[in-house]
Scaffold this motif. Structure first.
Motif, PDB file in Angstrom:
ATOM      1  N   GLY A 426      43.037  10.191  53.580  1.00  0.00           N
ATOM      2  CA  GLY A 426      43.810   9.026  53.130  1.00  0.00           C
ATOM      3  C   GLY A 426      43.045   7.901  52.357  1.00  0.00           C
ATOM      4  O   GLY A 426      41.901   8.374  51.740  1.00  0.00           O
ATOM      5  N   GLU A 427      43.258   6.688  52.326  1.00  0.00           N
ATOM      6  CA  GLU A 427      42.515   5.716  51.876  1.00  0.00           C
ATOM      7  C   GLU A 427      41.135   5.425  52.263  1.00  0.00           C
ATOM      8  O   GLU A 427      41.065   5.223  53.532  1.00  0.00           O
ATOM      9  N   CYS A 428      40.202   5.259  51.457  1.00  0.00           N
ATOM     10  CA  CYS A 428      38.846   4.655  52.026  1.00  0.00           C
ATOM     11  C   CYS A 428      38.335   3.876  50.901  1.00  0.00           C
ATOM     12  O   CYS A 428      38.613   4.059  49.766  1.00  0.00           O
ATOM     13  N   LYS A 429      37.063   3.098  51.166  1.00  0.00           N
ATOM     14  CA  LYS A 429      36.441   2.775  50.110  1.00  0.00           C
ATOM     15  C   LYS A 429      34.921   2.961  50.006  1.00  0.00           C
ATOM     16  O   LYS A 429      34.516   3.251  51.183  1.00  0.00           O
ATOM     17  N   ALA A 430      34.444   2.721  49.213  1.00  0.00           N
ATOM     18  CA  ALA A 430      32.870   3.107  48.887  1.00  0.00           C
ATOM     19  C   ALA A 430      32.397   1.861  48.085  1.00  0.00           C
ATOM     20  O   ALA A 430      32.908   1.258  47.025  1.00  0.00           O
ATOM     21  N   LEU A 431      30.870   1.322  48.278  1.00  0.00           N
ATOM     22  CA  LEU A 431      30.278   0.473  47.447  1.00  0.00           C
ATOM     23  C   LEU A 431      29.103   0.938  47.049  1.00  0.00           C
ATOM     24  O   LEU A 431      28.122   1.735  47.813  1.00  0.00           O
ATOM     25  N   PHE A 432      28.991   0.640  45.944  1.00  0.00           N
ATOM     26  CA  PHE A 432      27.602   1.075  45.156  1.00  0.00           C
ATOM     27  C   PHE A 432      27.120  -0.199  44.357  1.00  0.00           C
ATOM     28  O   PHE A 432      27.711  -1.077  44.123  1.00  0.00           O
ATOM     29  N   LYS A 433      25.796  -0.110  43.909  1.00  0.00           N
ATOM     30  CA  LYS A 433      25.156  -1.059  43.378  1.00  0.00           C
ATOM     31  C   LYS A 433      24.492  -0.454  41.829  1.00  0.00           C
ATOM     32  O   LYS A 433      23.763   0.679  42.242  1.00  0.00           O
ATOM     33  N   LEU A 434      24.840  -1.119  40.844  1.00  0.00           N
ATOM     34  CA  LEU A 434      24.376  -0.611  39.585  1.00  0.00           C
ATOM     35  C   LEU A 434      24.089  -1.658  38.864  1.00  0.00           C
ATOM     36  O   LEU A 434      24.153  -2.901  39.071  1.00  0.00           O
ATOM     37  N   LYS A 435      23.084  -1.386  37.958  1.00  0.00           N
ATOM     38  CA  LYS A 435      22.520  -2.341  36.983  1.00  0.00           C
ATOM     39  C   LYS A 435      22.800  -2.014  35.596  1.00  0.00           C
ATOM     40  O   LYS A 435      22.831  -0.892  34.893  1.00  0.00           O
ATOM     41  N   ALA A 436      23.238  -3.146  34.845  1.00  0.00           N
ATOM     42  CA  ALA A 436      23.549  -2.989  33.223  1.00  0.00           C
ATOM     43  C   ALA A 436      22.419  -3.406  32.559  1.00  0.00           C
ATOM     44  O   ALA A 436      21.837  -4.808  32.771  1.00  0.00           O
ATOM     45  N   SER A 437      22.014  -2.852  31.608  1.00  0.00           N
ATOM     46  CA  SER A 437      20.931  -3.506  30.822  1.00  0.00           C
ATOM     47  C   SER A 437      21.389  -4.654  30.140  1.00  0.00           C
ATOM     48  O   SER A 437      22.593  -5.058  29.782  1.00  0.00           O
ATOM     49  N   ARG A 438      20.162  -5.367  29.694  1.00  0.00           N
ATOM     50  CA  ARG A 438      20.534  -6.611  28.782  1.00  0.00           C
ATOM     51  C   ARG A 438      21.144  -6.521  27.603  1.00  0.00           C
ATOM     52  O   ARG A 438      21.836  -7.603  27.238  1.00  0.00           O
ATOM     53  N   ASP A 439      21.285  -5.584  26.908  1.00  0.00           N
ATOM     54  CA  ASP A 439      21.868  -5.276  25.491  1.00  0.00           C
ATOM     55  C   ASP A 439      23.216  -4.644  25.811  1.00  0.00           C
ATOM     56  O   ASP A 439      23.624  -4.461  24.819  1.00  0.00           O
ATOM     57  N   ALA A 440      23.633  -4.695  27.346  1.00  0.00           N
ATOM     58  CA  ALA A 440      25.046  -3.956  27.386  1.00  0.00           C
ATOM     59  C   ALA A 440      26.031  -4.931  26.895  1.00  0.00           C
ATOM     60  O   ALA A 440      26.181  -6.076  27.127  1.00  0.00           O
ATOM     61  N   GLU A 441      27.044  -4.179  26.012  1.00  0.00           N
ATOM     62  CA  GLU A 441      28.182  -5.013  25.670  1.00  0.00           C
ATOM     63  C   GLU A 441      29.302  -5.045  26.907  1.00  0.00           C
ATOM     64  O   GLU A 441      29.167  -4.353  27.664  1.00  0.00           O
ATOM     65  N   ALA A 442      30.197  -5.904  26.802  1.00  0.00           N
ATOM     66  CA  ALA A 442      31.191  -6.156  27.569  1.00  0.00           C
ATOM     67  C   ALA A 442      31.972  -5.273  27.429  1.00  0.00           C
ATOM     68  O   ALA A 442      32.780  -4.934  26.370  1.00  0.00           O
ATOM     69  N   ALA A 443      32.226  -4.373  28.332  1.00  0.00           N
ATOM     70  CA  ALA A 443      33.149  -2.837  28.133  1.00  0.00           C
ATOM     71  C   ALA A 443      33.231  -2.225  29.289  1.00  0.00           C
ATOM     72  O   ALA A 443      32.693  -2.591  30.283  1.00  0.00           O
ATOM     73  N   VAL A 444      34.104  -1.279  29.187  1.00  0.00           N
ATOM     74  CA  VAL A 444      34.163  -0.329  30.463  1.00  0.00           C
ATOM     75  C   VAL A 444      33.382   0.948  30.097  1.00  0.00           C
ATOM     76  O   VAL A 444      33.662   1.607  29.032  1.00  0.00           O
ATOM     77  N   TYR A 445      32.577   1.394  30.853  1.00  0.00           N
ATOM     78  CA  TYR A 445      31.699   2.743  30.617  1.00  0.00           C
ATOM     79  C   TYR A 445      31.939   3.598  31.636  1.00  0.00           C
ATOM     80  O   TYR A 445      32.614   3.449  32.659  1.00  0.00           O
ATOM     81  N   PRO A 446      31.927   4.989  31.179  1.00  0.00           N
ATOM     82  CA  PRO A 446      32.360   6.297  31.903  1.00  0.00           C
ATOM     83  C   PRO A 446      31.373   6.363  32.955  1.00  0.00           C
ATOM     84  O   PRO A 446      30.065   6.240  32.669  1.00  0.00           O
ATOM     85  N   ALA A 447      31.890   6.675  34.206  1.00  0.00           N
ATOM     86  CA  ALA A 447      30.732   7.259  35.264  1.00  0.00           C
ATOM     87  C   ALA A 447      31.579   8.422  36.106  1.00  0.00           C
ATOM     88  O   ALA A 447      32.690   8.646  35.705  1.00  0.00           O
ATOM     89  N   LYS A 448      30.838   9.254  36.858  1.00  0.00           N
ATOM     90  CA  LYS A 448      31.338  10.181  37.542  1.00  0.00           C
ATOM     91  C   LYS A 448      31.131   9.933  38.965  1.00  0.00           C
ATOM     92  O   LYS A 448      30.135   9.796  39.513  1.00  0.00           O
ATOM     93  N   LEU A 449      32.162  10.310  39.696  1.00  0.00           N
ATOM     94  CA  LEU A 449      32.120  10.305  41.392  1.00  0.00           C
ATOM     95  C   LEU A 449      32.219  11.767  41.789  1.00  0.00           C
ATOM     96  O   LEU A 449      32.949  12.550  41.246  1.00  0.00           O
ATOM     97  N   LYS A 450      31.302  11.913  42.697  1.00  0.00           N
ATOM     98  CA  LYS A 450      31.411  13.267  43.418  1.00  0.00           C
ATOM     99  C   LYS A 450      31.409  13.190  44.633  1.00  0.00           C
ATOM    100  O   LYS A 450      30.665  12.527  45.409  1.00  0.00           O
ATOM    101  N   LEU A 451      32.628  13.642  45.406  1.00  0.00           N
ATOM    102  CA  LEU A 451      33.070  13.712  46.769  1.00  0.00           C
ATOM    103  C   LEU A 451      32.157  15.199  47.289  1.00  0.00           C
ATOM    104  O   LEU A 451      32.793  16.114  46.811  1.00  0.00           O
ATOM    105  N   THR A 452      31.626  15.039  48.251  1.00  0.00           N
ATOM    106  CA  THR A 452      30.901  16.040  49.102  1.00  0.00           C
ATOM    107  C   THR A 452      31.532  15.785  50.309  1.00  0.00           C
ATOM    108  O   THR A 452      31.405  15.170  50.931  1.00  0.00           O
ATOM    109  N   TYR A 453      32.043  17.313  50.907  1.00  0.00           N
ATOM    110  CA  TYR A 453      32.703  17.151  52.144  1.00  0.00           C
ATOM    111  C   TYR A 453      32.422  18.617  52.736  1.00  0.00           C
ATOM    112  O   TYR A 453      31.666  19.253  52.097  1.00  0.00           O
ATOM    113  N   LYS A 454      32.863  18.662  54.100  1.00  0.00           N
ATOM    114  CA  LYS A 454      32.684  20.022  54.719  1.00  0.00           C
ATOM    115  C   LYS A 454      34.114  20.397  55.237  1.00  0.00           C
ATOM    116  O   LYS A 454      34.907  19.482  55.719  1.00  0.00           O
ATOM    117  N   ILE A 455      34.639  21.416  54.990  1.00  0.00           N
ATOM    118  CA  ILE A 455      35.706  22.192  55.506  1.00  0.00           C
ATOM    119  C   ILE A 455      35.413  23.418  56.589  1.00  0.00           C
ATOM    120  O   ILE A 455      34.794  24.379  55.672  1.00  0.00           O
TER     121      ILE A 455
END
Length: 614
Positions: A426-455
């Motif tokens: 069901g629902e869960c939360k995850a927290l990450f820490k990232l850094k944006a460079s000084r020259d980064a524009e105010a925008a939405v940037y693409p990233a990729k999440l990878k869920l690793t699990y066991k069945i």
């Protein structure tokens, strides 16, 4: 022989000729044959057969009466050998039921065999022997073709000519010949109409019902963790539906593509009759046979691994008795669906002979792997600083030992890129820490999440794309202007305003001093400052006595804590400072005053001395 008649309206040199008919003779029209591919021997219960059906028509002979016939038929000969609207149905017989429904083909070309898998059920009590199944085929063939054709004859001026030239040995032209090519009529068809004739065929298919001493029947299937991309456990309940005991029974699981089976036996049997082992190895690993001492009852180590893969040792299984066989199945396919599996047994009969049971088919439903849905993201990442990204996601099914990782490209970089979720659903939360460079524009940037699990105990993963919002870099403004007289020291006070979108904490303003200034106090404490708020900051500045009176600008930076409690230093802003002339007493006047003061003091002193002497 087949006769196709035409009614043709031809236009020759724009002159209409009507009522002329033509005929075409040809051999052979479509007819079908069928046979059972592979073994036609079946046992009691359900079995699978493959029937190969072929349209055997061959166009052996065509007689054309004129060019009109040739122009149409020669480019469409396949239509005469093709069967149309083909329906196929199977009929069983007493004791044998065909469970496969009828099949339909809009067109069945000649000499292109089609394989039809059919399922049959042989009822209990039927005697061993030969039986006949019937394949009934109904189809249509072309009986007549009606044409309305037009054509024209080219005029002599449009006739193509060929010029032949002859030369003697000296290269002199001796003869020129003009040859007119034969010009065929140019033809087209306004309409074509076909008339079909229905035909039927019945083909008999022989099957042999064998008496089976041992027959494995699947009476139950339990699948655990059968999820695409995972590793599950498959427990099959089998029953000996035969009449004799299966001694030293091994059961093998045959899997479809994308599946690999393993026995759940932690320690495969170390002693089995040599005959059973020989029969089993002939099916599993023919090359291993040369490495086995058949008279020995011990199983060599090199065979233990073979036995552990998709093989389960049951032992003796009497008639009508049941047993559970369990396999671990590694699943590499990613597609959910209903997949076919088969079981086969190897056993020793009452005479000590190794026997095999027919394949017993059954189906297993494979569930889709967990779907990962990103419900929301909350970013506190600002250009030029570190920040947190909170991701709320939904996992469609329970998973074990799950962890989430994030990867991003510049101007983003991951500081803390993994988050452990554990056993979740069901629902869960995850927290990450990232850094944006000084020259980064105010925008939405693409990233990729990878869920690793066991069945089961197999690790799998899923990826999903997300967007990471980077907010505009914090900005401060300076209002006011400091004034410092040349050669003097003064307190300079200006206002610092928060022009950003979040509150800063523990902020300190600091100026960078350059000529003609110096300072003994270049910092000022601000504290917390909310968006839009402003506060006074003061610095002690001294201007050189030779400083040119004019407007100067000093860099002012603010060091603060952002919403992620990270220290950040802002971009410098300009603090205006004006140097003015000193407003004190002129130097010449000061000299005169000093001289006068000295003269007065001297006079007073001498006066007192004279009084004392008197």
């Amino acid at each position: 022989m087949k006769r196709v008649r035409y009614t043709v309206i031809a236009v020759v040199a724009l002159i209409l000729l009507a009522g002329k008919s033509f005929a075409l003779d040809y051999k052979d029209e479509p007819y079908f044959t069928a046979y059972i591919a592979g073994s036609d021997h079946v046992g009691k219960g359900e079995s699978q057969l493959t029937v190969v059906v072929t349209n055997n028509a061959i166009l052996r002979e065509v007689t054309y009466n004129d060019y009109t016939e040739y122009a149409f038929i020669s480019s469409n000969t396949n239509m005469l050998t093709t069967a149309y609207n083909v329906s196929l149905s199977f009929e069983g017989c007493d004791g044998i039921e065909v469970r496969t429904p009828g099949q339909y083909f809009a067109a069945f070309p000649a000499m292109k065999p089609v394989q039809l898998p059919i399922s049959i059920k042989v009822k209990e009590g039927i005697k061993a022997g030969e039986y006949t199944l019937k394949l009934k085929i109904s189809y249509e063939v072309i009986d007549y073709v009606f044409l309305d054709s037009n054509y024209y004859q080219p005029t002599p001026s449009s006739v193509t000519s060929q010029i032949q030239k002859e030369y003697n040995d000296t290269g002199t032209l001796t003869k020129t010949t003009v040859i007119n090519e034969t010009v065929l009529p140019k033809q087209w068809f306004d309409w074509i109409k076909y008339k079909f004739k229905k035909k039927e065929q019945t083909i008999e298919l022989r099957v042999v019902v064998e008496e089976e001493d041992v027959k494995l029947e699947v009476v139950g299937v339990k699948a655990e963790n059968f999820v695409a991309g995972g590793k599950g456990k498959l427990t099959v309940t089998i029953r000996n539906a035969g009449e004799k005991t299966a001694k030293d029974l091994f059961v093998m699981l045959t899997t479809p593509s994308g599946f690999t089976s393993f026995s759940t036996l932690t320690k495969p049997p170390t002693e089995v009759p040599a005959q059973t082992l020989q029969g089993l190895l002939s099916m599993l690993s023919p090359m291993a046979m040369g490495q086995i001492q058949i008279p020995q009852f011990k199983i060599p180590e090199e065979i233990t691994a073979v036995l552990a893969k998709g093989t389960y040792f049951v032992g003796d299984l009497p008639p009508n008795s049941t047993a559970n066989v369990t396999f671990v199945v590694d699943i590499s396919t990613d597609e959910a669906g209903y997949y076919p599996f088969q079981l086969k047994g190897v056993y020793v009969d009452e005479y000590g002979e190794v026997k095999q049971t027919p394949n017993t088919a059954f189906g297993v439903w494979l569930e889709e792997g967990p779907e990962v849905e990103v419900l929301s993201t909350n970013s506190s990442i600002y250009a030029g600083s570190k920040g947190e990204l909170e991701v709320t996601l939904k996992i469609s099914m329970p998973v074990e030992d799950a962890k989430l990782s994030i990867s991003a490209n510049p101007p983003l970089s991951a500081i803390v890129s993994e988050y452990y979720l554990g056993d979740v659903s069901g629902e869960c939360k995850a927290l990450f820490k990232l850094k944006a460079s000084r020259d980064a524009e105010a925008a939405v940037y693409p990233a990729k999440l990878k869920l690793t699990y066991k069945i089961g105990d197999k690790e799998a993963s899923k990826e999903v794309d997300i967007g990471v919002a980077v907010h505009e870099r914090m900005k401060f403004g300076v209002e006011g202007m400091g004034v410092v007289p040349a050669g003097e020291e003064a307190i300079v006070t200006v206002k610092v305003k928060n022009l950003g979108s979040f509150e800063v904490k523990d902020a300190t303003a600091r100026i960078t001093v350059v000529d003609p200034f110096s300072t003994t106090d270049d910092t000022a404490y601000i504290g917390s400052l909310k968006p839009g708020e402003e506060t006074n900051v003061s610095f002690k500045l001294k201007a050189d006595k030779d400083a040119t009176p004019k407007l100067y600008a000093l860099n002012l930076e603010v060091k603060y804590k952002d919403p992620s409690d990270e220290w950040v230093i802002s971009e410098p802003v300009k603090m205006p400072v004006k140097v003015v002339e000193s407003k004190g007493i002129p130097k010449a006047a000061i000299g005169v005053i000093v001289v006068a003061a000295i003269a007065v003091a001297s006079y007073v002193y001498r006066k007192r001395k004279s009084v004392e002497k008197a």
